[in-house]
Design a protein around this motif. Structure first.
Motif, PDB file in Angstrom:
ATOM      1  N   ASP A 264       1.061  -1.318   0.287  1.00 21.08           N
ATOM      2  CA  ASP A 264       0.037   0.248  -0.142  1.00 21.08           C
ATOM      3  C   ASP A 264       1.100   1.029  -0.115  1.00 21.08           C
ATOM      4  O   ASP A 264       0.057   2.187   0.580  1.00 21.08           O
ATOM      5  CB  ASP A 264      -0.868  -0.259   0.782  1.00 21.08           C
ATOM      6  CG  ASP A 264      -0.004  -0.007   2.391  1.00 21.08           C
ATOM      7  OD1 ASP A 264       1.441   0.061   2.248  1.00 21.08           O
ATOM      8  OD2 ASP A 264      -0.722   0.139   3.712  1.00 21.08           O
ATOM      9  N   GLU A 302      -3.315   8.529   5.937  1.00 15.11           N
ATOM     10  CA  GLU A 302      -2.278   7.912   5.534  1.00 15.11           C
ATOM     11  C   GLU A 302      -1.304   8.839   4.266  1.00 15.11           C
ATOM     12  O   GLU A 302       0.665   8.422   5.013  1.00 15.11           O
ATOM     13  CB  GLU A 302      -2.607   7.329   3.307  1.00 15.11           C
ATOM     14  CG  GLU A 302      -3.577   6.583   3.740  1.00 15.11           C
ATOM     15  CD  GLU A 302      -4.819   5.608   2.148  1.00 15.11           C
ATOM     16  OE1 GLU A 302      -5.842   5.085   2.428  1.00 15.11           O
ATOM     17  OE2 GLU A 302      -4.070   6.789   1.598  1.00 15.11           O
ATOM     18  N   ARG A 325      -1.135   6.524  -4.378  1.00 14.16           N
ATOM     19  CA  ARG A 325      -1.026   5.230  -4.078  1.00 14.16           C
ATOM     20  C   ARG A 325      -1.865   4.565  -5.132  1.00 14.16           C
ATOM     21  O   ARG A 325      -2.794   4.970  -5.583  1.00 14.16           O
ATOM     22  CB  ARG A 325      -1.049   4.511  -1.929  1.00 14.16           C
ATOM     23  CG  ARG A 325      -2.620   5.211  -2.012  1.00 14.16           C
ATOM     24  CD  ARG A 325      -3.214   4.355  -0.865  1.00 14.16           C
ATOM     25  NE  ARG A 325      -3.307   2.052  -1.129  1.00 14.16           N
ATOM     26  CZ  ARG A 325      -3.861   1.936  -0.787  1.00 14.16           C
ATOM     27  NH1 ARG A 325      -3.729   2.209   0.583  1.00 14.16           N
ATOM     28  NH2 ARG A 325      -4.044   0.635  -0.872  1.00 14.16           N
ATOM     29  N   PRO A 329      -4.133  -3.536  -2.950  1.00 15.41           N
ATOM     30  CA  PRO A 329      -2.650  -4.012  -2.509  1.00 15.41           C
ATOM     31  C   PRO A 329      -2.092  -4.654  -3.590  1.00 15.41           C
ATOM     32  O   PRO A 329      -2.177  -5.205  -4.930  1.00 15.41           O
ATOM     33  CB  PRO A 329      -2.846  -4.644  -1.852  1.00 15.41           C
ATOM     34  CG  PRO A 329      -4.184  -4.383  -1.206  1.00 15.41           C
ATOM     35  CD  PRO A 329      -5.193  -3.656  -2.590  1.00 15.41           C
TER      36      PRO A 329
END
Length: 818
Positions: A264, A302, A325, A329
């Motif tokens: 992540d 985050e 990001r 994942p």
């Protein structure tokens, strides 16, 4: 006089009203009233004065809260009105009335600060010069544009400037000149200001938004129309147009790039100009292997949770970064490619970037051991630490080093974790293979475990050859049955041992040679050789071996002194790479029953002689010190000798003799002549002063008799203190002398000049009339300051993209705010 009495009566009445209002509201209950400010210098009305604290008294009343368990109030005694003559008597006792407005001080502006002192000579020149100055010729004919800025592709456009060859405006104030119409236009139109720099240069500064330069990612066109007239009436024959282009967004930094990226992972890219993160994200692509991965902007939480992302965004300029990001994942152990652009837009202009940079990394793989080394080296020698490196950083809280096993057993073993390395230290043996088994519970920072116990092996090779050196003086063991000296070596089969005759008077030559012997040009002194032989070393390879050197045949069991030199066979030159590991071992050997200790101060050394075998003090031991001082120990084994003055590179040595026994002890001490000093205690009254104020400094002095009994004594009454006051630029403000009082004190009143510079000032002091002491006194500092809020600030920042290369122009932006 009548007016003064009236003012005193008014003040007394107001004060009396305050006391009555604060103590009683008519029924005996304590009350508090809210203050209503009364202008200074006015008489309060009846309503204002009833329970009001006028500002001129410096009091303010506010609403309060009754305390719990309020005690009974004291009853107020009814009183009678005082007669007028009694009131006048009370009012006459009051001090002289002073208007508070008269006590106020305005801001103490310095008259003019003094400049820093300058070296060189001052040359007086009349101004204006006596000679006639030629008249400046004003150009005639058509008007021309001499120079324009900027032009073409520029990395940054701080402003726009156009310079003409003729005066365009008359000489005047900024306001007068600024009211004149500007004959230049910029496309696209920008918010900003035009300003004449002199009479011939016109400059435009952008003022729209938070940047102090023209917006980036834009092509600009600047036009000076035909017919533009100068101040002398000459016109521009043809229109002048020029253009310049500021660049689209460029990536200044990107991170992280690693072979152990999180699934992540938050990526951060910073740019050289303002951007819209969402618009930029649309031009960024990320591939995991060959597959494209959808992206989203990272949330504030985050970013805060990721140390690298948080640091990058906090140090970047506002609105110049994007953090993003993958939506889902990323797969583990997969190559990652990030491409920024083409088409990356700017928030400042319409131009977009061409093909931008790409960055590579890899997501973390399953935890495994990647290699085993010795102290980060491929060569393992006995005693080396063993480093087991993993592909991912380890979690020290979840990786228990106590369950790591080592075969064969390793003496004095310790283990620890350093980032991605398991470090094992211990007494590793030569020519031995060690097996280290790491348990499957070892865990990396991503939460992965090793899974199963993993053994790794490493071979410890042979040891380096070497000879362990000696101290300058070696005393043989007084309890040993034989007189012998040991030498410690590794991987040597044969040693050359030379023994030289020695006596205490030779120690200075020995000491000098011991420091110079690594120089190939320094020969061995012409000492008398008593023995020169080779001895065999009997012991295991790759281990340190203790080999005895028998000196009994030379000393015959009696006390004495020798010089011993142990060399490798064959001998090595000081230029050889292995020389210092095999440096010849040299020592002065003494066989004695005398124990000598020395304790030195600045002028003397106290010597204590004892029996080495029993520790009992020895009397009647003759002790001589380099420089000629000598003495004999008393019943407690003590004597005191004067230290010599330092001479060249000699060593100060004690020689103790008792019968035929003698012992040496280098004391490494020389006489330090002590002068009396003056101890000062100095202070001022405030520490902070304005220019023009008076600094009051007091102090006391005492003579510290270091040359005698180290006591504090009174100063000479004829002594004086000389002082010099310098401001923060080093300008001398004041200088003078002050006498000492009967108690050794002085008192200074230093009137600072109005021109004193702001900053840290200092008073340097010396003593006069006190012979035989260090004259220099303390350096007492204080502050010269004004009290005002900062009104002017200048900030700078680099605008050019890194790296900074000396052959390229670099741009630094400066912002001044008033």
């Amino acid at each position: 006089m009548a007016q003064r009495r009236a003012r005193r009566f008014t003040a007394f009445t107001v004060a009396l009203g305050l006391v009555i209002a604060a103590c009683s509201d008519g029924d005996g209950a304590a009350t508090t009233t809210t203050a209503v400010p009364v202008p200074i210098g006015t008489t309060p009305t009846r309503a204002e004065a009833d329970g009001v604290a006028p500002r001129l008294f410096g009091l303010t009343l506010s609403e309060g809260q009754a305390a719990a368990n309020t005690p009974d109030t004291t009853p107020v005694v009814d009183g009678d009105q005082l007669p007028a003559d009694r009131l006048d008597e009370i009012v006459d006792r009051l001090p002289e009335w002073t208007d508070p407005a008269e006590d106020r001080e305005s801001f103490n502006w310095p008259v003019q600060s003094s400049p820093p002192p300058r070296t060189g000579a001052v040359i007086d020149e009349p101004f204006p010069p006596a000679d006639d100055t030629p008249v400046v010729t004003v150009p005639t004919g058509p008007l021309h544009v001499l120079r324009v800025q900027p032009e073409g592709d520029v990395p940054l456009a701080p402003y726009v400037a156009v310079t003409f060859d003729q005066p365009m405006v008359p000489v005047g104030t900024v306001g007068q000149v600024g009211a004149i119409d500007v004959p230049v236009t910029i496309t696209p139109a920008l918010d900003g200001t035009w300003q004449w720099i002199g009479t011939r240069t016109l400059r435009f500064d952008y003022s729209g938004g938070s940047i102090d330069r023209l917006p980036m990612a834009t092509t600009y066109s600047v036009t000076v129309p035909a017919g533009t007239e100068s101040a002398t009436g000459n016109a521009l024959a043809e229109e002048v147009t020029f253009s310049f282009t500021t660049p689209p967004p460029t990536v200044q930094s990107f991170g992280p790039e690693s072979d152990a990226l999180a699934l992540d992972q938050v990526f951060v890219a910073t740019f050289d100009q303002r951007i819209d993160p969402a618009a930029v994200l649309a031009t960024i692509s990320l591939k995991a292997g060959d597959d494209g991965v959808p992206l989203r902007l990272a949330t504030a939480d985050e970013i805060e949770a990721d140390d690298a992302a948080r640091n990058s965004t906090q140090t970047a300029e506002d609105d110049r970064w994007v953090a993003f990001r993958a939506v889902d994942p990323l797969p583990t152990d997969t190559a990652i490619t990030v491409q920024i652009g083409p088409g990356t837009p700017s928030a400042e202009g319409p131009a977009t970037s061409e093909l931008g940079p790409s960055y590579r990394g890899r997501t973390y793989a399953p935890l495994k051991v990647v290699r085993v080394t010795c102290s980060y080296s491929d060569r393992c020698v006995p005693g080396s630490e063993i480093d087991v490196e993993f592909n991912n950083p380890l979690d020290p809280d979840k990786s228990d080093v106590s369950v790591v096993t080592i075969t064969p057993e390793l003496a004095a073993v310790t283990a620890g974790i350093s980032y991605s390395t398991l470090v094992v230290r211990g007494a590793t043996r030569a020519r031995t293979e060690y097996t280290i088994t790491i348990p499957g519970s070892f865990t990396d920072v991503f939460g992965q475990t090793l899974g199963e116990a993993t053994p790794v092996t490493i071979d410890i090779g042979e040891a380096d050859d070497g000879i362990q050196g000696y101290e300058a003086i070696t005393t043989l063991d007084p309890f040993a049955e034989s007189q012998q000296l040991s030498v410690l070596t590794t991987n040597h089969d044969t040693l050359r041992v030379r023994v030289f005759a020695a006596e205490p008077s030779m120690f200075d030559d020995y000491f000098r040679y011991s420091w110079q012997r690594d120089n190939a040009d320094v020969p061995l002194p012409a000492w008398t050789v008593l023995s020169d032989s080779e001895i065999s070393v009997d012991g295991e390879a790759d281990t340190m071996v203790d080999t005895p050197i028998d000196l009994g045949g030379l000393l015959a069991g009696a006390p004495g002194h020798l010089i011993v030199l142990v060399e490798p066979v064959p001998a090595l030159s000081p230029s050889d790479d292995d020389y210092y590991r095999n440096r010849p071992a040299l020592t002065w050997v003494q066989s004695t029953q005398l124990g000598i200790d020395g304790f030195s101060d600045t002028g003397h050394v106290t010597v204590w002689a004892t029996d080495l075998r029993t520790g009992a003090p020895l009397a009647d031991v003759a002790v001589t010190l380099t420089g000629g001082a000598s003495g004999t120990t008393d019943s407690e084994g003590l004597t005191r000798l004067a230290l010599p003055a330092p001479v060249g590179e000699t060593e100060s040595v004690l020689v103790a003799t008792r019968g035929d026994d003698s012992a040496l002890l280098p004391v490494q001490a020389f006489r330090q002549d002590q002068r009396d000093t003056v101890r000062w205690y100095v202070f001022d009254d405030r520490q902070v002063y304005r220019p023009g104020e008076t600094v009051r400094v007091k102090g006391w002095l005492r003579r510290y008799t270091l040359s005698a009994d180290a006591e504090l004594e009174a100063m000479n009454l004829d002594a004086t203190v000389r002082y010099v006051v310098n401001d923060s630029y080093g300008n001398e403000l004041l200088a003078g002398t002050a006498p000492l009082g009967s108690l050794g004190g002085f008192d200074l009143e230093l009137a600072l000049p109005d021109t004193a510079n702001i900053g840290t000032a200092a008073i340097s002091m010396t003593i006069e009339g006190e012979p035989g002491v260090d004259l220099q006194g303390p350096y007492h500092q204080f502050q010269i300051q004004e009290y005002r809020r900062p009104e002017f600030e200048v900030t700078t920042r680099a605008e050019s993209a890194v790296p900074f290369v000396s052959t390229r122009t670099q741009t630094v932006a400066a912002t001044a705010a008033y």
